[in-house]
Design a protein around this motif. Structure first.
Motif, PDB file in Angstrom:
ATOM      1  N   PRO A  43     -60.967 -29.150 -30.303  1.00 31.52           N
ATOM      2  CA  PRO A  43     -59.605 -28.699 -30.333  1.00 31.52           C
ATOM      3  C   PRO A  43     -59.298 -27.173 -30.776  1.00 31.52           C
ATOM      4  N   GLY A  44     -58.771 -26.470 -30.308  1.00 28.36           N
ATOM      5  CA  GLY A  44     -58.728 -24.764 -30.549  1.00 28.36           C
ATOM      6  C   GLY A  44     -59.794 -23.959 -30.124  1.00 28.36           C
ATOM      7  N   PHE A  45     -60.737 -24.538 -29.555  1.00 29.00           N
ATOM      8  CA  PHE A  45     -61.772 -23.578 -28.880  1.00 29.00           C
ATOM      9  C   PHE A  45     -61.338 -23.182 -27.441  1.00 29.00           C
ATOM     10  N   PRO A  46     -61.247 -21.794 -27.204  1.00 28.45           N
ATOM     11  CA  PRO A  46     -60.713 -21.030 -26.282  1.00 28.45           C
ATOM     12  C   PRO A  46     -61.133 -21.521 -24.856  1.00 28.45           C
ATOM     13  N   ALA A  47     -60.108 -22.122 -24.126  1.00 28.45           N
ATOM     14  CA  ALA A  47     -60.190 -22.717 -22.941  1.00 28.45           C
ATOM     15  C   ALA A  47     -60.980 -21.569 -21.774  1.00 28.45           C
ATOM     16  N   GLN A  48     -60.580 -20.217 -22.110  1.00 23.22           N
ATOM     17  CA  GLN A  48     -60.975 -19.214 -21.059  1.00 23.22           C
ATOM     18  C   GLN A  48     -62.463 -18.878 -21.578  1.00 23.22           C
ATOM     19  N   ALA A  49     -63.129 -19.310 -22.308  1.00 23.33           N
ATOM     20  CA  ALA A  49     -64.556 -18.769 -22.670  1.00 23.33           C
ATOM     21  C   ALA A  49     -65.394 -19.448 -21.710  1.00 23.33           C
ATOM     22  N   LYS A  50     -66.355 -18.698 -21.173  1.00 22.87           N
ATOM     23  CA  LYS A  50     -67.348 -19.323 -20.287  1.00 22.87           C
ATOM     24  C   LYS A  50     -68.778 -19.211 -20.771  1.00 22.87           C
ATOM     25  N   LEU A  51     -69.577 -19.868 -20.456  1.00 21.68           N
ATOM     26  CA  LEU A  51     -70.966 -19.760 -20.703  1.00 21.68           C
ATOM     27  C   LEU A  51     -71.713 -19.141 -19.402  1.00 21.68           C
ATOM     28  N   VAL A  52     -72.149 -17.853 -19.513  1.00 22.03           N
ATOM     29  CA  VAL A  52     -72.824 -17.075 -18.578  1.00 22.03           C
ATOM     30  C   VAL A  52     -74.434 -17.182 -18.836  1.00 22.03           C
ATOM     31  N   LEU A  53     -75.238 -17.800 -18.059  1.00 18.62           N
ATOM     32  CA  LEU A  53     -76.493 -17.729 -18.079  1.00 18.62           C
ATOM     33  C   LEU A  53     -77.230 -16.846 -17.051  1.00 18.62           C
ATOM     34  N   ILE A  54     -78.058 -15.845 -17.807  1.00 18.46           N
ATOM     35  CA  ILE A  54     -78.655 -15.040 -16.877  1.00 18.46           C
ATOM     36  C   ILE A  54     -80.377 -15.051 -17.009  1.00 18.46           C
ATOM     37  N   GLY A  55     -81.033 -15.154 -15.959  1.00 15.81           N
ATOM     38  CA  GLY A  55     -82.514 -15.263 -16.054  1.00 15.81           C
ATOM     39  C   GLY A  55     -83.063 -14.663 -14.861  1.00 15.81           C
ATOM     40  N   SER A  56     -84.384 -14.646 -14.862  1.00 11.64           N
ATOM     41  CA  SER A  56     -85.357 -14.615 -13.776  1.00 11.64           C
ATOM     42  C   SER A  56     -85.871 -16.049 -13.254  1.00 11.64           C
ATOM     43  N   VAL A  57     -85.968 -16.197 -11.717  1.00  7.13           N
ATOM     44  CA  VAL A  57     -86.720 -17.156 -11.195  1.00  7.13           C
ATOM     45  C   VAL A  57     -88.035 -16.736 -10.754  1.00  7.13           C
ATOM     46  N   ARG A  58     -89.048 -17.330 -11.432  1.00  5.23           N
ATOM     47  CA  ARG A  58     -90.403 -16.886 -11.115  1.00  5.23           C
ATOM     48  C   ARG A  58     -91.083 -17.711  -9.879  1.00  5.23           C
TER      49      ARG A  58
END
Length: 469
Positions: free
Chosen positions: A304-319
């Motif tokens: 409860p209270g954690f911002p609903a609009q926050a997203k997790l953005v994962l950025i990385g290379s695929v070898r």
């Protein structure tokens, strides 16, 4: 288990035969051919990958070109089928590295000797023997007076020095084996390189510990064939010093180059333009533990209270296909935890887009246990992100420091990561002040500092690297 053992014996036997054959061939070739022009080679089988190791490669190449302006520069790489201009363009786009002149690419066909396959996952020994095959092919295709291994393949050093007659330098990102890995096996603790099957068995754990000890001795013997060894962190320095028995000045710490200036131009931590997103940057390899990131985010988001609009953005290379499969697994886990709509996975992102993503987010997340250094962590701090990193290895010892340093936040477990995320968003003004302090500390990891330190280390190769008249 029996099939795996037979496969291991068969693979090792055939690899040894190939190595012995290449030793004979390369020794004959080495006696007949010697480059007329002073030649410096960088051994980096994955030169076209997009990780921090490749940034070190291209900045190292630039430093070598500056120190030896008339030398011929070779890149030993396994990126067959990719035009050299495309590899150089990727280096420019991903790392903003512009070389003063083009190097010569020497493409190696035997890179599969160090890679995983569908039916067989290579052990440390198998990969190390495979690297000797790669080194033998490199010598067969083009010799050099100096060879700088920028990926940490220590078993190649005797090949280059004893057979090729080269002076060997190295930039080691992490030890192939470490006392931490041995301790995990002895303690029967499951991890990405210690399966639950082995960890649950006293007999298998004992056998694996014996194998690790034997390999550690051999690894140290091979590593000592290098004349100059640079390492990327205090953590790596400690392990290499212990395993290889090397001391200063032959062994020295040179922090990897981080493009601090570019990230320092981004908005301050409290800029209104920033979203509440959490960003993670790192190759999609198992040790990066992206699965932990998704789980921690899902747990924090359910608080409860954690911002609903926050997203997790994962950025990385695929070898390769293995990396692609890990990305698919992340999508599946996000769906399973009901956070698929809030998890954004971006692969092979160009450098300008990476910079923009960091400048538009609030938190930088890192979860690798005993990360050898952590260039991404430095980038988070330089970009003004509230940094939450794994409290081990380079982030703890060199970058973020202990909590008393006030430069960022640390965690070591799922519960701790989730709790820290909740705390950060519940105390954003305080967290952003910590981010500002972290940002003020990053110039010790700048390109200029790396250039000076690495160029100074190259001097150790100079007295013995010039070709005979």
């Amino acid at each position: 288990m029996y099939i795996l053992l037979v496969s291991l014996v068969w693979w090792t036997y055939n690899t040894v035969l190939v190595i012995l054959g290449m030793v004979v061939v390369c020794k004959v070739v080495a006696t007949l051919t010697s480059p007329a022009t002073h030649t410096i080679a960088f051994f980096h089988p994955y030169a076209n990958a997009g990780g921090g190791g490749e940034r070190v490669l291209w900045k190292g190449v630039a430093a070598a070109m500056a120190r030896w302006p008339s030398a011929r520069i070779l890149i030993y790489t396994g990126n067959e089928g990719i035009p050299p201009e495309d590899i150089l363009a990727r280096a420019r786009n991903r790392f903003a590295v512009e070389l003063p002149r083009e190097p010569i690419f020497v493409f190696l066909a035997t890179r599969t000797a160090v890679e995983s396959h569908a039916l067989l996952r290579p052990t440390m020994l198998m990969q190390s023997l495979g690297s000797m095959v790669l080194a033998g092919e490199a010598l067969f295709r083009a010799r050099a007076h100096v060879v700088i291994d920028s990926m940490g393949y220590a078993f190649t050093y005797p090949v280059f020095s004893w057979i090729g007659g080269a002076v060997v330098g190295a930039y080691v990102h992490y030890p192939t084996i470490s006392t931490d890995m041995l301790a995990a096996v002895v303690a029967q603790r499951p991890s990405y390189n210690n399966s639950s099957l082995v960890a649950s068995s006293v007999t298998l754990s004992s056998a694996k510990a014996t194998y690790y000890r034997a390999f550690a001795w051999l690894y140290g013997f091979m590593g000592r064939r290098a004349t100059m060894v640079t390492v990327n962190s205090s953590w790596t320095h400690g392990h290499i010093a212990a395993l290889w028995g090397m001391t200063s000045p032959a062994l020295r710490t040179v922090f990897p180059p981080c493009d601090c200036a570019t990230f320092l131009e981004l908005p301050p931590p409290d800029a209104p333009s920033r979203s509440l997103d959490i960003v993670s940057v790192g190759q999609f390899r198992p040790e990066k533990d992206h699965l932990l990131q998704v789980r921690a985010f899902a747990r924090a988001r359910a608080t409860p209270g954690f911002p609903a609009q926050a997203k997790l953005v994962l950025i990385g290379s695929v070898r390769n296909a293995d990396d692609a499969a890990r990305v698919a697994a992340l999508h599946s886990l996000a769906a399973e935890l009901d956070v698929a709509d809030a998890v954004d996975i971006r692969t092979d992102v160009a450098f300008p887009d990476l910079v923009a993503a960091l400048g538009a987010s609030t938190v930088g997340l890192h979860t690798m246990w005993n990360e050898h250094f952590g260039i991404a962590v430095v980038e988070y701090m330089a970009a003004g992100l509230v940094t939450l990193a794994h409290g081990t290895g380079g982030p703890l010892m060199d970058i973020v420091g202990p909590p008393s340093a006030g430069r960022g936040f640390l965690a070591t477990s799922l519960d701790e990561f989730a709790d820290q995320l909740v705390y950060i968003y519940a105390h954003l003004p305080e967290a952003r002040a910590v981010a500002a302090a972290g940002r003020a500390s990053v110039m010790r990891f700048s390109d200029d500092v790396f250039d000076a330190a690495f160029t100074d280390a190259l001097a150790l190769l100079e007295p013995v690297s010039a070709p005979s008249p």
